[in-house]
Structures are given as structure tokens and as C-alpha cells.
Design a protein around this motif. Structure first.
Motif, PDB file in Angstrom:
ATOM      1  N   THR A  10       7.280  -1.188 -12.290  1.00  0.00           N
ATOM      2  CA  THR A  10       6.964  -2.491 -12.438  1.00  0.00           C
ATOM      3  C   THR A  10       7.701  -3.353 -11.437  1.00  0.00           C
ATOM      4  OG1 THR A  10       8.892  -2.336 -13.926  1.00  0.00           O
ATOM      5  CG2 THR A  10       6.816  -2.047 -15.026  1.00  0.00           C
ATOM      6  N   PRO A  11       7.486  -4.718 -11.288  1.00  0.00           N
ATOM      7  CA  PRO A  11       8.049  -5.277 -10.208  1.00  0.00           C
ATOM      8  C   PRO A  11       9.869  -5.064 -10.240  1.00  0.00           C
ATOM      9  CG  PRO A  11       6.596  -6.716 -11.152  1.00  0.00           C
ATOM     10  CD  PRO A  11       6.560  -5.313 -12.179  1.00  0.00           C
ATOM     11  N   PHE A  12      10.274  -5.120 -11.552  1.00  0.00           N
ATOM     12  CA  PHE A  12      11.785  -5.243 -11.771  1.00  0.00           C
ATOM     13  C   PHE A  12      12.097  -4.343 -13.082  1.00  0.00           C
ATOM     14  CE2 PHE A  12      10.475  -8.884 -14.053  1.00  0.00           C
ATOM     15  CZ  PHE A  12      11.190  -8.719 -15.174  1.00  0.00           C
ATOM     16  N   ILE A  13      13.252  -3.881 -13.228  1.00  0.00           N
ATOM     17  CA  ILE A  13      13.714  -3.294 -14.565  1.00  0.00           C
ATOM     18  C   ILE A  13      15.036  -3.857 -14.769  1.00  0.00           C
ATOM     19  CG2 ILE A  13      15.285  -1.365 -12.932  1.00  0.00           C
ATOM     20  CD1 ILE A  13      14.638   0.445 -15.275  1.00  0.00           C
ATOM     21  N   THR A  14      15.422  -4.062 -15.788  1.00  0.00           N
ATOM     22  CA  THR A  14      16.747  -4.885 -16.096  1.00  0.00           C
ATOM     23  C   THR A  14      17.792  -3.786 -16.435  1.00  0.00           C
ATOM     24  OG1 THR A  14      16.524  -4.430 -18.637  1.00  0.00           O
ATOM     25  CG2 THR A  14      15.516  -6.388 -17.635  1.00  0.00           C
ATOM     26  N   LEU A  15      19.112  -4.254 -16.184  1.00  0.00           N
ATOM     27  CA  LEU A  15      20.052  -3.348 -16.254  1.00  0.00           C
ATOM     28  C   LEU A  15      20.320  -2.521 -17.368  1.00  0.00           C
ATOM     29  CD1 LEU A  15      22.738  -2.380 -14.812  1.00  0.00           C
ATOM     30  CD2 LEU A  15      23.965  -4.560 -15.515  1.00  0.00           C
ATOM     31  N   GLY A  16      20.068  -3.244 -18.596  1.00  0.00           N
ATOM     32  CA  GLY A  16      20.013  -2.591 -20.007  1.00  0.00           C
ATOM     33  C   GLY A  16      18.894  -1.326 -20.015  1.00  0.00           C
ATOM     34  N   GLN A  17      17.880  -1.672 -19.384  1.00  0.00           N
ATOM     35  CA  GLN A  17      16.724  -0.623 -19.075  1.00  0.00           C
ATOM     36  C   GLN A  17      17.185   0.583 -18.485  1.00  0.00           C
ATOM     37  OE1 GLN A  17      13.529  -3.299 -17.809  1.00  0.00           O
ATOM     38  NE2 GLN A  17      12.383  -3.038 -19.701  1.00  0.00           N
ATOM     39  N   LEU A  18      17.722   0.150 -17.290  1.00  0.00           N
ATOM     40  CA  LEU A  18      18.221   1.292 -16.274  1.00  0.00           C
ATOM     41  C   LEU A  18      19.299   2.049 -17.073  1.00  0.00           C
ATOM     42  CD1 LEU A  18      19.142   1.252 -12.520  1.00  0.00           C
ATOM     43  CD2 LEU A  18      20.829   1.964 -14.283  1.00  0.00           C
ATOM     44  N   LYS A  20      19.547   2.678 -20.165  1.00  0.00           N
ATOM     45  CA  LYS A  20      18.870   3.786 -21.180  1.00  0.00           C
ATOM     46  C   LYS A  20      18.012   4.712 -20.625  1.00  0.00           C
ATOM     47  CE  LYS A  20      16.275   3.511 -25.313  1.00  0.00           C
ATOM     48  NZ  LYS A  20      14.831   3.077 -25.826  1.00  0.00           N
ATOM     49  N   GLU A  21      17.321   4.282 -19.655  1.00  0.00           N
ATOM     50  CA  GLU A  21      16.654   5.527 -18.911  1.00  0.00           C
ATOM     51  C   GLU A  21      17.290   6.469 -18.192  1.00  0.00           C
ATOM     52  OE1 GLU A  21      13.531   4.248 -16.230  1.00  0.00           O
ATOM     53  OE2 GLU A  21      12.597   2.739 -17.552  1.00  0.00           O
ATOM     54  N   GLU A  22      18.605   6.021 -17.714  1.00  0.00           N
ATOM     55  CA  GLU A  22      19.446   7.163 -17.107  1.00  0.00           C
ATOM     56  C   GLU A  22      20.318   7.790 -18.065  1.00  0.00           C
ATOM     57  OE1 GLU A  22      19.169   8.238 -14.038  1.00  0.00           O
ATOM     58  OE2 GLU A  22      17.403   6.980 -13.737  1.00  0.00           O
ATOM     59  N   GLY A  26      22.525   5.327 -25.341  1.00  0.00           N
ATOM     60  CA  GLY A  26      21.485   5.968 -26.118  1.00  0.00           C
ATOM     61  C   GLY A  26      20.472   5.073 -26.724  1.00  0.00           C
ATOM     62  N   THR A  27      20.659   3.977 -26.697  1.00  0.00           N
ATOM     63  CA  THR A  27      19.692   2.755 -27.493  1.00  0.00           C
ATOM     64  C   THR A  27      19.996   1.364 -26.616  1.00  0.00           C
ATOM     65  OG1 THR A  27      21.061   1.866 -28.875  1.00  0.00           O
ATOM     66  CG2 THR A  27      19.878   3.648 -29.690  1.00  0.00           C
ATOM     67  N   GLY A  28      18.878   0.497 -26.670  1.00  0.00           N
ATOM     68  CA  GLY A  28      19.180  -0.685 -25.731  1.00  0.00           C
ATOM     69  C   GLY A  28      20.039  -1.448 -26.476  1.00  0.00           C
TER      70      GLY A  28
END
Length: 76
Positions: A10-18, A20-22, A26-28
Motif C-alpha cells: 500500500t502507499p503507507f503503513i501506520t506505526l501501529g500496523q507496523l 502488530k505486523e512485526e 499482539g493486537t492493534g
């Protein structure tokens, strides 16, 4: 310090999503707490907003976790 690439489609990712993805959180819903308790730097500036938009080439330094570099899957 370990460097890790975060590939986005996607054009960007939010810090919270990063976070969680890493698997740093555990949850947003844990992002707000985590950012209040830990010092994180985005492009060498302190950041505590979970909604901060991260774009390709942005760097996120998370103490005890590593340096994350945002990359686009579309880059050659």
C-alpha cells in the motif's frame, strides 16, 4: 542493532500496523500503551502516535527490537 525490512503493498503503513505486523504487540489495541511506555524514533525523531503514516524509505528505531526500514514491494 538488527536491521529489518518491512515490505508494504500500500502507499503507507501506520506505526501501529507496523508494530502488530512485526509481532512487537499482539493486537492493534496495545499500540497506544506500547508507544506510551517505549521511546520510538521515526526518521530519527521521537514518535508516539500509533496512526503516524510511514512511507517507503522511512526508518523506525525501536529499542531492543531493531531498526525497521519501510520498503515498497513495487520498488525495483
Amino acid at each position: 542493532m538488527e536491521k529489518k525490512e518491512v515490505l508494504i503493498t500500500t502507499p503507507f503503513i501506520t506505526l501501529g500496523q507496523l508494530l502488530k505486523e512485526e509481532s512487537i504487540i499482539g493486537t492493534g489495541g496495545q499500540a497506544k500503551w506500547y508507544l506510551r511506555e517505549h521511546t520510538i524514533e521515526v526518521n530519527d525523531e521521537p514518535e508516539n502516535r500509533r496512526g503516524k503514516k510511514l512511507y517507503p524509505k522511512d526508518t523506525v528505531n525501536i529499542p531492543d527490537e531493531g531498526l525497521f526500514i519501510v520498503r515498497s514491494r513495487r520498488e525495483d
